[in-house]
Scaffold this motif. Sequence first.
Motif: not given
Length: 90
Positions: A25, A69-70, A77
């Motif tokens: 990510e 962590t979006g 995560y």
Amino acid sequence: MVALLMLFMTAAPALAQTVDCPEFEGITCDGWVTDAADVVVDDQRLEDAVGRIVAQYGHEIAVVVVADTGGRDTNEYAQDLGNTWGVGDA
């Protein structure tokens, strides 16, 4: 800002020391300590401390700090990041 600090300990060979882990990510490992949120004041001091622990006890540790962590659960995560970077064993 949400900071996530993850510690992974295994008996596997040193992952972070080689700095050869795939991107997760948008984050790639920078050694034992990866501060993607730029909040660690003395990265080198922490890097050295973790290196000493790894050398003394033979367990791998990865310290990762992210801004968020979006929206994902932090445990999920951390597990996905650890699996992507190869931290731990089956």
